[in-house]
Motif scaffolding. Structure first.
Motif, PDB file in Angstrom:
ATOM      1  N   PHE A   1       0.826  -1.205   0.000  1.00 28.98           N
ATOM      2  CA  PHE A   1       0.000   0.000   0.000  1.00 28.98           C
ATOM      3  C   PHE A   1       0.862   1.257   0.000  1.00 28.98           C
ATOM      4  O   PHE A   1       0.515   2.260  -0.637  1.00 28.98           O
ATOM      5  N   ASP A   2       1.998   1.233   0.711  1.00 27.39           N
ATOM      6  CA  ASP A   2       2.837   2.434   0.742  1.00 27.39           C
ATOM      7  C   ASP A   2       3.396   2.744  -0.641  1.00 27.39           C
ATOM      8  O   ASP A   2       3.542   3.910  -1.023  1.00 27.39           O
ATOM      9  N   GLN A   3       3.657   1.702  -1.439  1.00 28.63           N
ATOM     10  CA  GLN A   3       4.146   1.939  -2.790  1.00 28.63           C
ATOM     11  C   GLN A   3       3.035   2.449  -3.717  1.00 28.63           C
ATOM     12  O   GLN A   3       3.292   3.243  -4.627  1.00 28.63           O
ATOM     13  N   THR A   4       1.803   2.000  -3.468  1.00 35.36           N
ATOM     14  CA  THR A   4       0.672   2.538  -4.212  1.00 35.36           C
ATOM     15  C   THR A   4       0.527   4.032  -3.937  1.00 35.36           C
ATOM     16  O   THR A   4       0.327   4.842  -4.852  1.00 35.36           O
ATOM     17  N   MET A   5       0.644   4.408  -2.660  1.00 37.02           N
ATOM     18  CA  MET A   5       0.552   5.825  -2.305  1.00 37.02           C
ATOM     19  C   MET A   5       1.722   6.617  -2.895  1.00 37.02           C
ATOM     20  O   MET A   5       1.562   7.789  -3.262  1.00 37.02           O
ATOM     21  N   ALA A   6       2.878   5.985  -2.997  1.00 38.58           N
ATOM     22  CA  ALA A   6       4.022   6.651  -3.625  1.00 38.58           C
ATOM     23  C   ALA A   6       3.744   6.929  -5.106  1.00 38.58           C
ATOM     24  O   ALA A   6       4.163   7.952  -5.643  1.00 38.58           O
ATOM     25  N   SER A   7       3.027   6.027  -5.755  1.00 38.05           N
ATOM     26  CA  SER A   7       2.646   6.264  -7.155  1.00 38.05           C
ATOM     27  C   SER A   7       1.721   7.472  -7.265  1.00 38.05           C
ATOM     28  O   SER A   7       1.859   8.295  -8.176  1.00 38.05           O
ATOM     29  N   VAL A   8       0.774   7.573  -6.332  1.00 40.68           N
ATOM     30  CA  VAL A   8      -0.120   8.732  -6.316  1.00 40.68           C
ATOM     31  C   VAL A   8       0.686  10.007  -6.094  1.00 40.68           C
ATOM     32  O   VAL A   8       0.481  11.025  -6.766  1.00 40.68           O
ATOM     33  N   GLU A   9       1.628   9.948  -5.166  1.00 38.41           N
ATOM     34  CA  GLU A   9       2.429  11.139  -4.870  1.00 38.41           C
ATOM     35  C   GLU A   9       3.246  11.580  -6.075  1.00 38.41           C
ATOM     36  O   GLU A   9       3.428  12.783  -6.315  1.00 38.41           O
ATOM     37  N   THR A  10       3.717  10.623  -6.870  1.00 39.94           N
ATOM     38  CA  THR A  10       4.462  10.970  -8.079  1.00 39.94           C
ATOM     39  C   THR A  10       3.590  11.764  -9.048  1.00 39.94           C
ATOM     40  O   THR A  10       4.083  12.656  -9.750  1.00 39.94           O
ATOM     41  N   LEU A  11       2.287  11.488  -9.081  1.00 36.99           N
ATOM     42  CA  LEU A  11       1.404  12.255  -9.958  1.00 36.99           C
ATOM     43  C   LEU A  11       1.354  13.720  -9.548  1.00 36.99           C
ATOM     44  O   LEU A  11       1.177  14.602 -10.397  1.00 36.99           O
ATOM     45  N   PHE A  12       1.524  13.998  -8.252  1.00 37.25           N
ATOM     46  CA  PHE A  12       1.607  15.393  -7.799  1.00 37.25           C
ATOM     47  C   PHE A  12       2.921  16.021  -8.252  1.00 37.25           C
ATOM     48  O   PHE A  12       2.950  17.166  -8.691  1.00 37.25           O
ATOM     49  N   HIS A  13       4.024  15.279  -8.151  1.00 39.79           N
ATOM     50  CA  HIS A  13       5.312  15.767  -8.662  1.00 39.79           C
ATOM     51  C   HIS A  13       5.239  16.013 -10.170  1.00 39.79           C
ATOM     52  O   HIS A  13       5.870  16.943 -10.690  1.00 39.79           O
ATOM     53  N   ALA A  14       4.500  15.153 -10.860  1.00 37.23           N
ATOM     54  CA  ALA A  14       4.495  15.173 -12.324  1.00 37.23           C
ATOM     55  C   ALA A  14       4.077  16.513 -12.895  1.00 37.23           C
ATOM     56  O   ALA A  14       4.538  16.909 -13.969  1.00 37.23           O
ATOM     57  N   THR A  15       3.225  17.228 -12.182  1.00 31.10           N
ATOM     58  CA  THR A  15       2.764  18.526 -12.695  1.00 31.10           C
ATOM     59  C   THR A  15       3.906  19.526 -12.819  1.00 31.10           C
ATOM     60  O   THR A  15       3.825  20.471 -13.607  1.00 31.10           O
ATOM     61  N   ASN A  16       4.984  19.316 -12.049  1.00 27.90           N
ATOM     62  CA  ASN A  16       6.156  20.191 -12.132  1.00 27.90           C
ATOM     63  C   ASN A  16       7.279  19.597 -12.983  1.00 27.90           C
ATOM     64  O   ASN A  16       8.341  20.204 -13.122  1.00 27.90           O
ATOM     65  N   ILE A  17       7.045  18.394 -13.517  1.00 26.45           N
ATOM     66  CA  ILE A  17       8.070  17.705 -14.294  1.00 26.45           C
ATOM     67  C   ILE A  17       7.767  17.738 -15.783  1.00 26.45           C
ATOM     68  O   ILE A  17       8.657  17.967 -16.610  1.00 26.45           O
ATOM     69  N   THR A  18       6.515  17.495 -16.139  1.00 29.98           N
ATOM     70  CA  THR A  18       6.147  17.345 -17.547  1.00 29.98           C
ATOM     71  C   THR A  18       4.813  18.043 -17.834  1.00 29.98           C
ATOM     72  O   THR A  18       3.916  18.036 -16.981  1.00 29.98           O
ATOM     73  N   PRO A  19       4.671  18.617 -19.020  1.00 34.24           N
ATOM     74  CA  PRO A  19       3.376  19.183 -19.398  1.00 34.24           C
ATOM     75  C   PRO A  19       2.381  18.117 -19.859  1.00 34.24           C
ATOM     76  O   PRO A  19       1.191  18.413 -20.020  1.00 34.24           O
ATOM     77  N   SER A  20       2.859  16.892 -20.079  1.00 33.83           N
ATOM     78  CA  SER A  20       1.992  15.812 -20.563  1.00 33.83           C
ATOM     79  C   SER A  20       1.194  15.199 -19.415  1.00 33.83           C
ATOM     80  O   SER A  20       1.697  15.085 -18.292  1.00 33.83           O
ATOM     81  N   PRO A  21      -0.048  14.786 -19.664  1.00 31.89           N
ATOM     82  CA  PRO A  21      -0.779  14.023 -18.654  1.00 31.89           C
ATOM     83  C   PRO A  21      -0.030  12.726 -18.332  1.00 31.89           C
ATOM     84  O   PRO A  21       0.606  12.135 -19.212  1.00 31.89           O
ATOM     85  N   VAL A  22      -0.102  12.301 -17.083  1.00 31.35           N
ATOM     86  CA  VAL A  22       0.511  11.042 -16.666  1.00 31.35           C
ATOM     87  C   VAL A  22      -0.577  10.164 -16.072  1.00 31.35           C
ATOM     88  O   VAL A  22      -1.313  10.595 -15.175  1.00 31.35           O
ATOM     89  N   ILE A  23      -0.698   8.945 -16.588  1.00 29.17           N
ATOM     90  CA  ILE A  23      -1.647   7.988 -16.027  1.00 29.17           C
ATOM     91  C   ILE A  23      -0.892   6.766 -15.540  1.00 29.17           C
ATOM     92  O   ILE A  23       0.199   6.452 -16.030  1.00 29.17           O
ATOM     93  N   VAL A  24      -1.461   6.102 -14.551  1.00 28.28           N
ATOM     94  CA  VAL A  24      -0.892   4.863 -14.017  1.00 28.28           C
ATOM     95  C   VAL A  24      -1.921   3.761 -14.207  1.00 28.28           C
ATOM     96  O   VAL A  24      -3.098   3.926 -13.843  1.00 28.28           O
ATOM     97  N   ILE A  25      -1.484   2.651 -14.792  1.00 25.88           N
ATOM     98  CA  ILE A  25      -2.363   1.525 -15.088  1.00 25.88           C
ATOM     99  C   ILE A  25      -1.779   0.255 -14.480  1.00 25.88           C
ATOM    100  O   ILE A  25      -0.574   0.000 -14.600  1.00 25.88           O
ATOM    101  N   GLN A  26      -2.620  -0.520 -13.842  1.00 23.01           N
ATOM    102  CA  GLN A  26      -2.246  -1.878 -13.450  1.00 23.01           C
ATOM    103  C   GLN A  26      -3.497  -2.738 -13.389  1.00 23.01           C
ATOM    104  O   GLN A  26      -4.484  -2.380 -12.754  1.00 23.01           O
ATOM    105  N   GLU A  27      -3.430  -3.864 -14.103  1.00 24.86           N
ATOM    106  CA  GLU A  27      -4.532  -4.814 -14.165  1.00 24.86           C
ATOM    107  C   GLU A  27      -5.841  -4.098 -14.505  1.00 24.86           C
ATOM    108  O   GLU A  27      -5.991  -3.579 -15.602  1.00 24.86           O
TER     109      GLU A  27
END
Length: 244
Positions: free
Chosen positions: A133-159
């Motif tokens: 679960f902590d790694q799942t939350m880390a993936s969510v947190e990366t989406l917050f970082h992403a707004t300052n990293i790339t202008p492209s939308p970022v999606i996360v997919i699993q199963e």
């Protein structure tokens, strides 16, 4: 300005969508993997993601070489690292322990997109929503970082799941690809949303507050319009099912 986006367009077998693929350290779905790999403009692995790439392509690894592998390399298996090194894959060591391998891999990916002059519609991360679960939350947190990293939308997919961070403002999501599963949700991660309005859902919101301890829109679904509109005053996590 309304942002229009089709979250599952990257999983369609054909189309003009331009995207990059980032493989995380989670088991890969074979169906999703092959569809995404074949159409991606750039392909990267975040550390132990290389292990899963190696495993899912067993017997034909030479046809599935990533453009680069990055991380602190505490998760990649020695024999996997050696294989990709021999095959000439680029390894980029990132030792910063304050950021996850996902976040650091995304930073590198954006630099490569800019260097190559690529036009990218979306960045797709495969994995990151299963296991710990902590790694799942880390993936969510990366989406917050992403707004300052790339202008492209970022999606996360699993199963069967997808997540996508909606920024404040108006959004129009097309949910008529035929790949959508039955459920969707809006999760106020990071801070409460004081005003959320939607259309296209079975249970719509009208200027409602979304926050933990008050209301979170889970187990929602769609009406028959094929379009969901969302207006939010704060970042809001969109999640949806993918047909298996």
């Amino acid at each position: 300005m309304e942002r229009a986006f089709t979250p599952l367009e990257c999983l369609l077998p054909a189309g003009n969508l331009k995207f990059c693929l980032l493989i995380l350290n989670q088991p890969l779905n074979r169906g999703h993997f092959h569809c995404l790999w074949n159409r991606a403009a750039l392909r990267a692995c975040a550390d132990g993601g290389a292990n899963h790439l190696f495993d899912i392509t067993k017997g034909s690894q030479e046809s599935f070489l990533p453009d680069y592998i990055s991380g602190d390399f505490d998760s990649i298996q020695p024999e996997v690292k050696e294989y990709y090194k021999v095959k000439g894959c680029e390894f980029i060591e990132t030792m910063d322990q304050d950021l996850t391998d996902f976040t650091k891999c995304l930073q590198i990916l954006q630099k490569k997109i800019e260097k190559k002059g690529l036009q990218v519609d979306v960045i797709v991360a495969l994995g990151g929503l299963g296991g710990r679960f902590d790694q799942t939350m880390a993936s969510v947190e990366t989406l917050f970082h992403a707004t300052n990293i790339t202008p492209s939308p970022v999606i996360v997919i699993q199963e069967c799941s997808l997540i996508y961070l909606l920024q404040p403002g108006k959004h129009k999501l097309r949910v008529d690809t035929g790949l959508e599963g039955p459920w969707c949700g809006l999760i106020p991660i990071g801070s409460p949303c004081e005003s959320v309005t939607t259309t296209g859902l079975r249970w719509n919101l009208t200027n409602q507050v979304l926050k933990f301890g008050t209301l979170v829109s889970t187990s929602n679904t769609y009406d028959d319009s094929g379009i969901v509109t969302i207006e939010t005053d704060k970042p809001l996590l969109w999640t949806m099912a993918i047909k298996s």
